[in-house]
Design an enzyme around this catalytic site. Structure first.
Site, PDB file in Angstrom:
ATOM      1  CB  ILE A 171      25.994   7.183  16.963  1.00  0.00           C
ATOM      2  CG1 ILE A 171      25.479   6.053  16.059  1.00  0.00           C
ATOM      3  CG2 ILE A 171      24.897   7.628  17.934  1.00  0.00           C
ATOM      4  CD1 ILE A 171      25.138   4.757  16.776  1.00  0.00           C
TER       5      ILE A 171
ATOM      6  CD  GLU B 170      20.362  -5.305  25.494  1.00  0.00           C
ATOM      7  OE1 GLU B 170      19.932  -5.744  24.415  1.00  0.00           O
ATOM      8  OE2 GLU B 170      20.910  -4.207  25.608  1.00  0.00           O
TER       9      GLU B 170
ATOM     10  CG  HIS C 113      19.140  -2.848  22.257  1.00  0.00           C
ATOM     11  ND1 HIS C 113      20.160  -3.744  22.478  1.00  0.00           N
ATOM     12  CD2 HIS C 113      19.559  -2.085  21.205  1.00  0.00           C
ATOM     13  CE1 HIS C 113      21.136  -3.537  21.608  1.00  0.00           C
ATOM     14  NE2 HIS C 113      20.793  -2.525  20.825  1.00  0.00           N
ATOM     15  CB  ILE C 114      13.868   1.040  20.939  1.00  0.00           C
ATOM     16  CG1 ILE C 114      13.959   2.105  22.056  1.00  0.00           C
ATOM     17  CG2 ILE C 114      12.982  -0.121  21.365  1.00  0.00           C
ATOM     18  CD1 ILE C 114      12.696   2.923  22.236  1.00  0.00           C
ATOM     19  N   GLY C 115      17.329   1.781  20.025  1.00  0.00           N
ATOM     20  CA  GLY C 115      18.090   2.876  19.405  1.00  0.00           C
ATOM     21  C   GLY C 115      17.864   3.012  17.910  1.00  0.00           C
ATOM     22  CB  ALA C 116      18.801   0.946  15.122  1.00  0.00           C
TER      23      ALA C 116
ATOM     24  CG  ASP D  79      36.898   8.808  18.631  1.00  0.00           C
ATOM     25  OD1 ASP D  79      35.719   8.538  18.373  1.00  0.00           O
ATOM     26  OD2 ASP D  79      37.857   8.098  18.243  1.00  0.00           O
TER      27      ASP D  79
ATOM     28  CB  THR E  52      22.088   4.823  23.041  1.00  0.00           C
ATOM     29  OG1 THR E  52      23.087   5.687  22.511  1.00  0.00           O
ATOM     30  CG2 THR E  52      21.035   5.637  23.774  1.00  0.00           C
ATOM     31  CB  ALA E  53      27.392   2.489  23.265  1.00  0.00           C
ATOM     32  NE  ARG E  54      25.972  -3.925  20.726  1.00  0.00           N
ATOM     33  CZ  ARG E  54      25.074  -3.316  19.952  1.00  0.00           C
ATOM     34  NH1 ARG E  54      24.335  -2.343  20.447  1.00  0.00           N
ATOM     35  NH2 ARG E  54      24.900  -3.653  18.692  1.00  0.00           N
TER      36      ARG E  54
HETATM   37  P1  NAD Z   1      31.608   4.246  15.039  1.00  0.00           P
HETATM   38  O1  NAD Z   1      32.551   3.123  14.780  1.00  0.00           O
HETATM   39  O2  NAD Z   1      31.240   5.137  13.904  1.00  0.00           O
HETATM   40  O3  NAD Z   1      32.174   5.173  16.224  1.00  0.00           O
HETATM   41  C1  NAD Z   1      32.732   4.675  17.398  1.00  0.00           C
HETATM   42  C2  NAD Z   1      33.866   5.597  17.804  1.00  0.00           C
HETATM   43  O4  NAD Z   1      34.310   5.216  19.097  1.00  0.00           O
HETATM   44  C3  NAD Z   1      35.076   5.529  16.886  1.00  0.00           C
HETATM   45  O5  NAD Z   1      35.376   6.827  16.381  1.00  0.00           O
HETATM   46  C4  NAD Z   1      36.213   4.999  17.779  1.00  0.00           C
HETATM   47  O6  NAD Z   1      37.452   5.580  17.476  1.00  0.00           O
HETATM   48  C5  NAD Z   1      35.728   5.394  19.144  1.00  0.00           C
HETATM   49  N1  NAD Z   1      36.232   4.577  20.246  1.00  0.00           N
HETATM   50  C6  NAD Z   1      36.402   3.237  20.291  1.00  0.00           C
HETATM   51  N2  NAD Z   1      36.811   2.844  21.532  1.00  0.00           N
HETATM   52  C7  NAD Z   1      36.903   3.990  22.269  1.00  0.00           C
HETATM   53  C8  NAD Z   1      37.265   4.263  23.618  1.00  0.00           C
HETATM   54  N3  NAD Z   1      37.605   3.291  24.457  1.00  0.00           N
HETATM   55  N4  NAD Z   1      37.260   5.541  24.022  1.00  0.00           N
HETATM   56  C9  NAD Z   1      36.926   6.539  23.177  1.00  0.00           C
HETATM   57  N5  NAD Z   1      36.564   6.348  21.896  1.00  0.00           N
HETATM   58  C10 NAD Z   1      36.550   5.087  21.440  1.00  0.00           C
HETATM   59  O7  NAD Z   1      30.304   3.572  15.690  1.00  0.00           O
HETATM   60  P2  NAD Z   1      28.826   4.171  15.728  1.00  0.00           P
HETATM   61  O8  NAD Z   1      28.101   3.800  14.486  1.00  0.00           O
HETATM   62  O9  NAD Z   1      28.896   5.585  16.129  1.00  0.00           O
HETATM   63  O10 NAD Z   1      28.212   3.263  16.927  1.00  0.00           O
HETATM   64  C11 NAD Z   1      28.589   3.485  18.275  1.00  0.00           C
HETATM   65  C12 NAD Z   1      27.960   2.452  19.201  1.00  0.00           C
HETATM   66  O11 NAD Z   1      26.539   2.514  19.100  1.00  0.00           O
HETATM   67  C13 NAD Z   1      28.329   1.002  18.923  1.00  0.00           C
HETATM   68  O12 NAD Z   1      28.628   0.387  20.159  1.00  0.00           O
HETATM   69  C14 NAD Z   1      27.058   0.382  18.413  1.00  0.00           C
HETATM   70  O13 NAD Z   1      26.968  -0.980  18.720  1.00  0.00           O
HETATM   71  C15 NAD Z   1      26.010   1.190  19.162  1.00  0.00           C
HETATM   72  N6  NAD Z   1      24.679   1.188  18.544  1.00  0.00           N
HETATM   73  C16 NAD Z   1      23.592   0.999  19.351  1.00  0.00           C
HETATM   74  C17 NAD Z   1      22.312   0.979  18.812  1.00  0.00           C
HETATM   75  C18 NAD Z   1      21.105   0.802  19.674  1.00  0.00           C
HETATM   76  O14 NAD Z   1      20.115   0.230  19.213  1.00  0.00           O
HETATM   77  N7  NAD Z   1      21.096   1.280  20.891  1.00  0.00           N
HETATM   78  C19 NAD Z   1      22.141   1.120  17.411  1.00  0.00           C
HETATM   79  C20 NAD Z   1      23.268   1.330  16.623  1.00  0.00           C
HETATM   80  C21 NAD Z   1      24.532   1.359  17.207  1.00  0.00           C
END
Ligand code: NAD
Length: 318
Positions: free
Chosen positions: A158, A275, A293-296, A177, A244-246
């Site tokens: 993302i 949530e 929480h509508i990211g996806a 990262d 938008t992560a968690r």
């Molecule tokens: P990904 O695994 O492709 O990328 C995550 C990156 O974060 C990795 O490169 C990892 O090395 C890095 N990382 C891990 N811990 C770290 C830290 N403490 N500091 C710096 N970097 C760190 O994941 P993604 O597909 O890009 O998803 C990212 C986030 O988005 C996840 O938490 C996922 O749950 C969330 N997400 C949210 C929604 C939503 O509806 N809002 C939808 C999809 C994903």
């Protein structure tokens, strides 16, 4: 006929693919406390969930016939993956299907905040008829995204998709990262041309202190927030932060205080610590842009997720 329980919904494209391959697909939502009984009495072999259904030790122990658990989406924090795999159950997610949808939502929040749309949409229906000029004055100091620095924390799928959009808009990109030191971002244009950009990641402090806008894209691996009071204090006073992560990746109490005191300018949240009952105090802040929480949750992403889930089931359960 193999039976699949799709408990949190799935696109019709995915269901059609499965039904064409003669799977029986149940899409009725079963409440958490009835799941074990329902899975066993109907002999479901695969359970497909999004984030609402929790697949914990009790479910895994209670459903002897279950062969596969699939999370339609990215985060697997609602599934005890390690325990399921130890018991021989296959566990999958669909990691790349939602990147575009989440990255575009980040930009929707960004564009909204920089032009006060999050506020004007709240106030125009209440005051627009009588205080038009006042509102115009309040919302006249917008800022542009072009030439600003977008800081990305977590430069995985993302994060990189977000960089792609940011480069397209003319922004400077810096990223942090834990595991990725550098990567190539490819932009594809409407006329078939492509252009590659190499981005070297940097340390967290630099991203926090140099960015005008910060977006967080890391998984939630522990209870501890990655962005707390100390990190917020490193940010520019007029910075914006987006999560938008968690929920809990940014400490909500620290964020609330920072917004109240003006330590940072604005925040956008799609995910929350508690949530589905997020803090009302947090949501009532005036300098915050919110989504539930509508990211996806785009039609295109849900379609891709459904097709990916169907193909995983066909590949592993046939
Ligand atoms: P990904 O695994 O492709 O990328 C995550 C990156 O974060 C990795 O490169 C990892 O090395 C890095 N990382 C891990 N811990 C770290 C830290 N403490 N500091 C710096 N970097 C760190 O994941 P993604 O597909 O890009 O998803 C990212 C986030 O988005 C996840 O938490 C996922 O749950 C969330 N997400 C949210 C929604 C939503 O509806 N809002 C939808 C999809 C994903």
């Amino acid at each position: 006929m193999k039976k699949i329980l799709v408990n949190d919904g799935m696109s019709s494209e995915g269901i059609n693919i499965l039904e064409e391959k003669k799977f029986f697909v149940e899409t009725k939502h079963v409440p958490q406390d009835k799941l074990i009984q329902e899975i066993n009495s109907n002999q479901f072999e695969a359970l497909v969930v999004r984030s609402a259904t929790k697949v914990d030790k009790a479910i895994i122990d209670g459903c002897e016939n279950l062969k596969m658990i699939i999370r339609g989406g990215v985060g697997m924090d609602n599934i005890d993956v390690e325990y399921a795999e130890k018991k021989g159950i296959l566990v999958f997610n669909t990691p790349s299907s939602s990147s575009t949808a989440v990255a575009e939502l980040v930009f929707a929040h960004l564009a909204s905040m920089t032009r006060f749309l999050h506020l004007s949409n709240r106030l125009m229906p209440l005051e627009g008829e009588v205080k038009f000029k006042d509102l115009k004055k309040s919302f006249s100091n917008g800022t542009e995204l072009k030439n600003k620095t977008l800081g990305i924390i977590g430069f995985g799928r993302i994060g990189q998709e977000l960089a792609r959009i940011g480069i397209g808009v003319g922004m400077n990109i810096i990223a942090h990262d834990l595991n990725i030191k550098k990567t190539k971002i490819e932009l594809k244009f409407f006329n078939g041309q492509t252009k590659e950009f190499e981005i070297k990641t940097t340390n967290l402090k630099e991203v926090l202190s140099q960015s005008d806008f910060i977006s967080v894209h890391v998984p939630k691996l522990s209870k501890k927030a990655i962005i707390g009071t100390k990190e917020i204090q490193m940010m520019k006073k007029n910075a914006f932060i987006i999560n938008t992560a968690r929920g809990g990746v940014i400490d909500e109490n620290a964020l609330m205080l920072a917004l109240e005191k003006g330590t940072i300018s604005c925040a956008a949240l799609d995910v929350y610590e508690n949530e589905p009952n997020p803090s009302i105090h947090l949501m009532m802040q005036h300098n915050i842009s919110l989504s539930p929480h509508i990211g996806a949750a785009t039609i295109e992403a849900q379609k891709r997720i459904g097709i990916e889930v169907a193909n995983l089931i066909i590949a592993h359960l046939k």
